[in-house]
Scaffold this active site. Sequence first.
Site, PDB file in Angstrom:
ATOM      1  N   LEU A  16       9.846   7.948  -3.609  1.00 45.32           N
ATOM      2  CA  LEU A  16       9.748   9.405  -3.577  1.00 45.32           C
ATOM      3  C   LEU A  16       9.778   9.999  -5.340  1.00 45.32           C
ATOM      4  O   LEU A  16      10.525  10.354  -5.655  1.00 45.32           O
ATOM      5  CB  LEU A  16      10.637  10.023  -2.744  1.00 45.32           C
ATOM      6  N   GLY A  17       8.241   9.600  -6.054  1.00 41.18           N
ATOM      7  CA  GLY A  17       8.633   9.895  -7.347  1.00 41.18           C
ATOM      8  C   GLY A  17       8.022  11.176  -7.340  1.00 41.18           C
ATOM      9  O   GLY A  17       8.128  12.163  -6.195  1.00 41.18           O
ATOM     10  N   ILE A  71       4.207  11.585  -6.629  1.00 43.56           N
ATOM     11  CA  ILE A  71       3.295  12.165  -6.270  1.00 43.56           C
ATOM     12  C   ILE A  71       4.127  11.718  -4.725  1.00 43.56           C
ATOM     13  O   ILE A  71       3.370  12.349  -3.771  1.00 43.56           O
ATOM     14  CB  ILE A  71       2.348  10.505  -6.475  1.00 43.56           C
ATOM     15  N   ARG A  98      14.885   2.984  -5.392  1.00 48.11           N
ATOM     16  CA  ARG A  98      16.283   2.369  -6.002  1.00 48.11           C
ATOM     17  C   ARG A  98      17.530   2.966  -6.254  1.00 48.11           C
ATOM     18  O   ARG A  98      18.399   2.478  -5.651  1.00 48.11           O
ATOM     19  CB  ARG A  98      15.902   1.361  -7.288  1.00 48.11           C
ATOM     20  N   ARG A 115      -0.591   0.584  -6.421  1.00 44.29           N
ATOM     21  CA  ARG A 115      -0.973  -0.610  -6.862  1.00 44.29           C
ATOM     22  C   ARG A 115      -1.373  -2.060  -5.810  1.00 44.29           C
ATOM     23  O   ARG A 115      -0.086  -2.190  -4.792  1.00 44.29           O
ATOM     24  CB  ARG A 115      -0.646  -1.078  -7.556  1.00 44.29           C
ATOM     25  N   ASP A 154      -6.834   2.601  -0.935  1.00 39.55           N
ATOM     26  CA  ASP A 154      -7.237   2.745  -1.788  1.00 39.55           C
ATOM     27  C   ASP A 154      -6.942   1.529  -3.487  1.00 39.55           C
ATOM     28  O   ASP A 154      -7.402   1.514  -4.369  1.00 39.55           O
ATOM     29  CB  ASP A 154      -6.578   4.089  -3.087  1.00 39.55           C
ATOM     30  N   GLU A 158      -8.280  -5.789  -8.049  1.00 40.21           N
ATOM     31  CA  GLU A 158     -10.103  -4.363  -8.549  1.00 40.21           C
ATOM     32  C   GLU A 158     -11.098  -5.013  -9.542  1.00 40.21           C
ATOM     33  O   GLU A 158     -10.654  -5.498  -9.938  1.00 40.21           O
ATOM     34  CB  GLU A 158      -9.380  -3.243  -8.509  1.00 40.21           C
ATOM     35  N   HIS A 195     -10.065   2.680  -5.301  1.00 42.29           N
ATOM     36  CA  HIS A 195      -9.086   3.006  -6.140  1.00 42.29           C
ATOM     37  C   HIS A 195      -9.570   4.811  -6.083  1.00 42.29           C
ATOM     38  O   HIS A 195     -10.224   4.516  -7.879  1.00 42.29           O
ATOM     39  CB  HIS A 195      -8.996   2.381  -7.648  1.00 42.29           C
TER      40      HIS A 195
END
Length: 320
Positions: free
Chosen positions: A152-153, A155, A175, A232, A256, A261, A279
């Site tokens: 929950l940052g 984005i 965390r 990622r 995504d 990749e 992506h």
Amino acid sequence: MTRSGAVLRVPPLSKLLHESLAASYDVLDLPSEGRAAFLAEHGGDVVAIACTNSGRVDAELIGALPRLQVVVNQGVGYENVDVDACLERGILVSHTPDVLDDAVAETTLGLLIATRRRLVEADAFVRDGRWADGQFPLTGQVSGSRVGILGLGRIGRRIAGVLEALGCEISYHNRRRVPGVPYAYAGSPTELAAAVDNLVVVVPGGSATAALVDRDVLDALGPDGVLVNVARGSVVDEPALVAALQEGRLGAAGLDVYAEEPHVPQALRALGNVVLLPHVGSATVRTRTAMADLTLANLALWWESGRLQTPVPEMAALSS
Ligand code: NAP
Ligand code: 8YV
């Protein structure tokens, strides 16, 4: 401040960034072959690197550039850059936070809805002429569901806000607890997965989060659960994910990002219960332009003053 030296363009770069750099700086392009000879000849000229998260700036490259002082990365994630090796040499690193939050939140919402509502399958159903033979099956629904946000940052909070508008019940795991948010906190990724219908992953990559979403987390999400990964590929144990989807221990996944990749395992591509994007979280004209502009602004500020506009957190103190 008077500076001299070249900016090394580490491919792949967007056309806009690639061309804008050439308009304002002496540039060099890191070749994909004959790298050692190129660096032996030109490495001493390079004072700055421009890259994206697809271009590795590792200790070996840094070591071949004795005058390197700054790395400007187009992308908020910067696990492609060996920040410890940069810190050892006092080399500054910037990234592009905030300007992509809306685009990535939008992609995440689209991916979650496409996966839960089986929209890609429904499109194929119409195109293949199967509609005349009967109705498309009923699906699950995102609105009013329980959504867990792992990360929950910047984005993650934007995603949570959009989902709140759809009446979703939001919970999260970081965390550290985020003060002042109205969402329930889960003490671990497994605890979070067990409490929700849909799990959205949006933590940074790198060794600290490698396989954070493992078999236990996937099993806690369960046969009716949907996993969406826009973080990622390294954050999810990809073989465990494929096995869980194949065996019906996980309902579906919207992805995504992938471990290697642009290689996406055939086993994943063969599954019906996945929606696979290449992506494209931030890949709109407006957002990629804003990211390129912020990358160039960081380089210009450093060139004039030795400071960065948006340093990565590890070097905020060095750059001020
Ligand atoms: P951010 O603001 O730094 O948020 C990251 C969140 O993850 C923080 O709340 C952090 O909280 C949490 N976190 C970090 N490590 C964790 C761990 N080990 N366990 C649990 N939570 C952890 O970053 P952002 O700007 O939102 O971007 C997040 C990531 O999204 C990027 O790093 C990038 O990898 C990815 N991304 C993908 C795309 C795409 O195109 N698909 C586009 C942009 C970004 P704590 O520090 O309290 O743990
Ligand atoms: C892009 C991203 O893929 O910002 C990130 O961390 O993953 C994406 O926005 C990339 O950085 C393109 O420049």
